[in-house]
Design a protein around this motif. Structure first.
Motif, PDB file in Angstrom:
ATOM      1  N   ASP A 213     -44.274 -25.459 -33.272  1.00 10.97           N
ATOM      2  CA  ASP A 213     -42.912 -25.913 -33.564  1.00 10.97           C
ATOM      3  C   ASP A 213     -41.997 -25.790 -32.344  1.00 10.97           C
ATOM      4  OD1 ASP A 213     -43.560 -26.416 -36.246  1.00 10.97           O
ATOM      5  OD2 ASP A 213     -43.167 -24.336 -36.799  1.00 10.97           O
ATOM      6  N   ALA A 214     -42.568 -25.867 -31.140  1.00 14.66           N
ATOM      7  CA  ALA A 214     -41.776 -25.675 -29.921  1.00 14.66           C
ATOM      8  C   ALA A 214     -40.612 -26.661 -29.842  1.00 14.66           C
ATOM      9  CB  ALA A 214     -42.664 -25.793 -28.688  1.00 14.66           C
ATOM     10  N   ASP A 215     -40.843 -27.920 -30.212  1.00 19.27           N
ATOM     11  CA  ASP A 215     -39.763 -28.914 -30.165  1.00 19.27           C
ATOM     12  C   ASP A 215     -38.643 -28.554 -31.134  1.00 19.27           C
ATOM     13  OD1 ASP A 215     -41.126 -30.364 -28.267  1.00 19.27           O
ATOM     14  OD2 ASP A 215     -41.962 -31.805 -29.700  1.00 19.27           O
ATOM     15  N   TYR A 216     -39.028 -28.112 -32.327  1.00 19.05           N
ATOM     16  CA  TYR A 216     -38.026 -27.702 -33.309  1.00 19.05           C
ATOM     17  C   TYR A 216     -37.178 -26.559 -32.753  1.00 19.05           C
ATOM     18  CZ  TYR A 216     -36.214 -24.961 -37.231  1.00 19.05           C
ATOM     19  OH  TYR A 216     -35.405 -24.220 -38.053  1.00 19.05           O
ATOM     20  N   HIS A 217     -37.824 -25.576 -32.145  1.00 13.03           N
ATOM     21  CA  HIS A 217     -37.081 -24.424 -31.626  1.00 13.03           C
ATOM     22  C   HIS A 217     -36.191 -24.829 -30.456  1.00 13.03           C
ATOM     23  CE1 HIS A 217     -38.988 -21.578 -34.270  1.00 13.03           C
ATOM     24  NE2 HIS A 217     -40.185 -22.027 -33.913  1.00 13.03           N
ATOM     25  N   PHE A 218     -36.656 -25.771 -29.611  1.00 10.77           N
ATOM     26  CA  PHE A 218     -35.807 -26.242 -28.521  1.00 10.77           C
ATOM     27  C   PHE A 218     -34.583 -26.952 -29.077  1.00 10.77           C
ATOM     28  CE2 PHE A 218     -34.427 -29.408 -25.412  1.00 10.77           C
ATOM     29  CZ  PHE A 218     -34.191 -28.575 -24.314  1.00 10.77           C
ATOM     30  N   ASN A 219     -34.772 -27.731 -30.111  1.00 11.95           N
ATOM     31  CA  ASN A 219     -33.642 -28.439 -30.719  1.00 11.95           C
ATOM     32  C   ASN A 219     -32.633 -27.464 -31.324  1.00 11.95           C
ATOM     33  OD1 ASN A 219     -34.707 -30.923 -30.014  1.00 11.95           O
ATOM     34  ND2 ASN A 219     -35.763 -31.209 -31.979  1.00 11.95           N
ATOM     35  N   THR A 220     -33.134 -26.385 -31.913  1.00 10.95           N
ATOM     36  CA  THR A 220     -32.189 -25.388 -32.453  1.00 10.95           C
ATOM     37  C   THR A 220     -31.439 -24.695 -31.318  1.00 10.95           C
ATOM     38  OG1 THR A 220     -33.819 -23.588 -32.507  1.00 10.95           O
ATOM     39  CG2 THR A 220     -33.647 -24.979 -34.472  1.00 10.95           C
ATOM     40  N   LEU A 221     -32.089 -24.571 -30.164  1.00  7.94           N
ATOM     41  CA  LEU A 221     -31.413 -23.996 -28.999  1.00  7.94           C
ATOM     42  C   LEU A 221     -30.287 -24.903 -28.521  1.00  7.94           C
ATOM     43  CD1 LEU A 221     -31.058 -22.120 -26.549  1.00  7.94           C
ATOM     44  CD2 LEU A 221     -32.932 -23.375 -25.441  1.00  7.94           C
ATOM     45  N   THR A 222     -30.595 -26.182 -28.370  1.00  3.84           N
ATOM     46  CA  THR A 222     -29.581 -27.103 -27.852  1.00  3.84           C
ATOM     47  C   THR A 222     -28.437 -27.316 -28.844  1.00  3.84           C
ATOM     48  OG1 THR A 222     -30.842 -29.010 -28.681  1.00  3.84           O
ATOM     49  CG2 THR A 222     -31.254 -28.314 -26.404  1.00  3.84           C
ATOM     50  N   ALA A 223     -28.721 -27.072 -30.115  1.00  7.50           N
ATOM     51  CA  ALA A 223     -27.664 -27.213 -31.123  1.00  7.50           C
ATOM     52  C   ALA A 223     -26.879 -25.926 -31.332  1.00  7.50           C
ATOM     53  CB  ALA A 223     -28.282 -27.662 -32.457  1.00  7.50           C
ATOM     54  N   PHE A 224     -27.315 -24.868 -30.705  1.00  7.56           N
ATOM     55  CA  PHE A 224     -26.691 -23.556 -30.910  1.00  7.56           C
ATOM     56  C   PHE A 224     -25.328 -23.516 -30.224  1.00  7.56           C
ATOM     57  CE2 PHE A 224     -26.137 -19.008 -29.775  1.00  7.56           C
ATOM     58  CZ  PHE A 224     -26.216 -18.466 -31.044  1.00  7.56           C
ATOM     59  N   ASN A 225     -24.278 -23.246 -30.976  1.00  9.90           N
ATOM     60  CA  ASN A 225     -22.923 -23.243 -30.389  1.00  9.90           C
ATOM     61  C   ASN A 225     -22.067 -22.096 -30.915  1.00  9.90           C
ATOM     62  OD1 ASN A 225     -22.487 -24.076 -32.962  1.00  9.90           O
ATOM     63  ND2 ASN A 225     -21.400 -25.979 -32.455  1.00  9.90           N
ATOM     64  N   GLU A 226     -22.713 -21.019 -31.281  1.00  9.17           N
ATOM     65  CA  GLU A 226     -21.976 -19.856 -31.787  1.00  9.17           C
ATOM     66  C   GLU A 226     -21.290 -19.154 -30.620  1.00  9.17           C
ATOM     67  OE1 GLU A 226     -23.195 -15.538 -33.576  1.00  9.17           O
ATOM     68  OE2 GLU A 226     -24.135 -17.290 -34.506  1.00  9.17           O
ATOM     69  N   GLN A 227     -19.977 -19.156 -30.608  1.00 11.55           N
ATOM     70  CA  GLN A 227     -19.217 -18.608 -29.489  1.00 11.55           C
ATOM     71  C   GLN A 227     -19.046 -17.101 -29.625  1.00 11.55           C
ATOM     72  OE1 GLN A 227     -15.567 -20.704 -28.734  1.00 11.55           O
ATOM     73  NE2 GLN A 227     -16.512 -22.725 -28.969  1.00 11.55           N
ATOM     74  N   GLU A 228     -19.327 -16.398 -28.567  1.00 13.40           N
ATOM     75  CA  GLU A 228     -19.097 -14.954 -28.517  1.00 13.40           C
ATOM     76  C   GLU A 228     -17.818 -14.629 -27.747  1.00 13.40           C
ATOM     77  OE1 GLU A 228     -22.264 -12.480 -27.261  1.00 13.40           O
ATOM     78  OE2 GLU A 228     -23.690 -13.261 -28.743  1.00 13.40           O
ATOM     79  N   LEU A 229     -17.469 -15.525 -26.863  1.00 16.54           N
ATOM     80  CA  LEU A 229     -16.278 -15.286 -26.044  1.00 16.54           C
ATOM     81  C   LEU A 229     -15.254 -16.397 -26.286  1.00 16.54           C
ATOM     82  CD1 LEU A 229     -14.758 -13.823 -23.727  1.00 16.54           C
ATOM     83  CD2 LEU A 229     -15.950 -15.377 -22.144  1.00 16.54           C
ATOM     84  N   ILE A 230     -14.060 -16.004 -26.598  1.00 14.67           N
ATOM     85  CA  ILE A 230     -12.946 -16.955 -26.689  1.00 14.67           C
ATOM     86  C   ILE A 230     -12.103 -16.787 -25.442  1.00 14.67           C
ATOM     87  CG2 ILE A 230     -10.926 -17.684 -28.005  1.00 14.67           C
ATOM     88  CD1 ILE A 230     -12.263 -16.550 -30.484  1.00 14.67           C
ATOM     89  N   ALA A 231     -12.147 -17.756 -24.557  1.00  9.99           N
ATOM     90  CA  ALA A 231     -11.442 -17.643 -23.277  1.00  9.99           C
ATOM     91  C   ALA A 231      -9.937 -17.546 -23.494  1.00  9.99           C
ATOM     92  CB  ALA A 231     -11.760 -18.848 -22.397  1.00  9.99           C
ATOM     93  N   ILE A 232      -9.274 -16.721 -22.667  1.00  5.60           N
ATOM     94  CA  ILE A 232      -7.817 -16.562 -22.730  1.00  5.60           C
ATOM     95  C   ILE A 232      -7.198 -17.653 -21.869  1.00  5.60           C
ATOM     96  CG2 ILE A 232      -5.875 -15.049 -22.218  1.00  5.60           C
ATOM     97  CD1 ILE A 232      -7.771 -12.682 -22.629  1.00  5.60           C
ATOM     98  N   GLN A 233      -6.375 -18.463 -22.491  1.00  5.71           N
ATOM     99  CA  GLN A 233      -5.751 -19.563 -21.769  1.00  5.71           C
ATOM    100  C   GLN A 233      -4.561 -19.042 -20.930  1.00  5.71           C
ATOM    101  OE1 GLN A 233      -6.937 -22.681 -21.845  1.00  5.71           O
ATOM    102  NE2 GLN A 233      -8.576 -21.977 -23.205  1.00  5.71           N
TER     103      GLN A 233
END
Length: 480
Positions: free
Chosen positions: A459-479
């Protein structure tokens, strides 16, 4: 009062189990994508055999967040494995400190369970674990960790499908009226945890099977009603521990006489399996080159195992027990309602015969493997040595990967074999795993690593796709 204390101790232990498991939940994210086939659910792993190996495997897979696992077992609930069927020894043959089903979690160990039920002093004085108590412990462990088994379900055929899946044809047995209901299960990977005989079948020499009516003999692995042998003359053929266990069982059920026939000049006295019980060998035998594996196995197979001391004493205390050394069976027959055996020294009549001549490794004898058994590589296909009787026997075993997978006899002819794993005695020459307790903790590490590797890489392709779709932010930049 005592019963209340036992219940309290077990409840306390079970709370410890719950806590210990909660401490080991990393990583906890499910990671194997769901699969379906023509609208049918597909198991990521289907385990055939729900004894101690199948239970431990399912437990370890779950700890690796592989939870879409199904276990089937041909026996009824509580009869999985040999402990409540043909294992007729009072105690296990392994040391009491053996571990494996617990996966290294102290609160799930046999020692923790025993002390909760019988007390620490009882454990200290215990020499070997009673067989019935081991079965009880396994049932407790299975229940407390929540491993489910579909019982009375027999795998009759493993059919590889073109899409890389398997259709496992099963039959429901033990149903009212003896009707066998058929059902097809689908899986990505199949694991055989079908015990000692899981790579072949128990042997009854033709000199016996062709000359004695079936109702007058049984193999040591058969369901034998020993109460019906009371007052009868019984013979046992074989010198292994099972032969002695069955002889003892017959003697304890008041047979008139028990004669045990042994081919060898004397019984072996050294058990090489006790030597094997150390981390270096059990963990790393599978990492040796073929020549080294062959050398070890040739020596181990030639030695054989003696019956345990307590097993020998169990029969020796009976005056109506006779052991015949250097007495191979040269002839057998049946006349006037009695069977007879011929050895180089005598011809003797009996009422019943118990055959303890072991088993034969031959994948073609297993219904579930017969479809593709000729495509599986054997040791004879991968390694050549000087011809000898023991070498010929080793050569018939399947040649397996370091993760207990079957391999192809001809490269490219059966790529599906890498998705069939076998934790049976057939893996002995390749991995020194005999489907017993001693190697369980080490074998499970290898086989689970192999299964999770196959699942992830497929399932390597599936896992790569989940990587590229991953957008959970840990840092909120200070403007600024």
């Amino acid at each position: 009062m005592k019963q209340t204390m036992i219940v309290d101790a077990l409840q306390n232990l079970e709370r410890r189990v719950e806590y210990d498991l909660s401490c080991l939940i990393y990583p906890s994210r499910p990671w194997v994508p769901e699969t379906q086939y023509e609208g049918n659910p597909v198991s990521d792993v289907l385990i055939i055999g729900g004894g101690q190996s199948g239970t431990t495997l399912a437990f370890k897979l779950r700890n690796e967040c592989v939870s879409n696992v199904k276990i089937i077992d041909r026996n009824s609930k509580g009869k999985e494995g040999p402990w409540c069927t043909y294992a007729r020894m009072p105690t296990l043959r392994t040391p009491k400190h053996v571990t494996g089903p617990d996966l290294g979690i102290p609160s799930l160990s046999i020692k923790a369970w025993w002390e909760a039920k019988y007390g620490a002093q009882s454990w200290r004085h215990l020499e070997k674990i009673p067989t019935a108590r081991w079965a009880e412990y396994l049932a407790w462990l299975r229940d407390i960790i929540g491993i489910e088994i579909e019982n009375n379900t027999e795998a009759s055929d493993i059919e590889p499908l073109e899409n890389g899946l398997f259709a496992i044809h099963t039959r429901k047995i033990g149903t009212p009226g003896g009707v066998k209901r058929s059902r097809v299960l689908f899986a990505r990977n199949v694991v055989l945890t079908t015990g000692i005989e899981g790579s072949g079948q128990w042997i009854v020499p033709e000199i016996i099977s062709k000359n004695i009516p079936r109702e007058f003999y049984a193999h040591t692995a058969d369901d034998i009603d020993f109460t019906k042998l009371a007052g009868k003359r019984v013979a046992v053929v074989g010198a292994g521990a099972s032969a002695f266990d069955n002889a003892a069982e017959a003697l304890e059920h008041s047979v008139a006489s028990l004669d045990l026939y042994v081919r060898r000049k004397k019984l072996p006295t050294v058990n090489p399996y006790r030597w094997m019980e150390y981390t270096g060998f059990l963990r790393h035998f599978g990492d040796l080159d073929d020549k080294s594996k062959w050398r070890f196995m040739r020596y181990l197979f030639a030695m054989n195992q003696p019956p345990p001391q307590e097993t020998y004493l169990r029969v020796a205390r009976f005056e109506n027990f006779t052991m015949h050394m250097e007495s191979p069976i040269e002839g057998a027959g049946f006349s006037d309602g009695r069977l007879w055996l011929v050895t180089p020294r005598e011809r003797t009549e009996f009422d019943f015969l118990i055959v303890g001549t072991g088993f034969k490794v031959d994948l073609g004898l297993r219904p579930e493997l017969k479809r593709f058994s000729d495509k599986v590589a054997l040791w004879a296909d991968r390694y050549q040595s000087d011809a000898s009787g023991e070498d010929i026997m080793i050569a018939a075993y399947p040649y397996m990967t370091s993760s207990f997978q079957f391999t192809e006899k001809e490269p490219g002819s059966a790529p599906f074999l890498k998705h069939i794993f076998s934790y049976t005695y057939g893996s002995m020459p390749s991995l020194a795993a005999s489907a017993g307790i001693s190697a369980l903790k080490f074998g499970m590490e290898r086989i689970v690593t192999g299964i999770t590797c196959e699942l992830f890489c497929a399932d390597a392709d599936y896992h790569f796709n989940t990587l590229t779709a991953f957008n959970e932010q840990e840092l909120i930049a200070i403007q600024e």
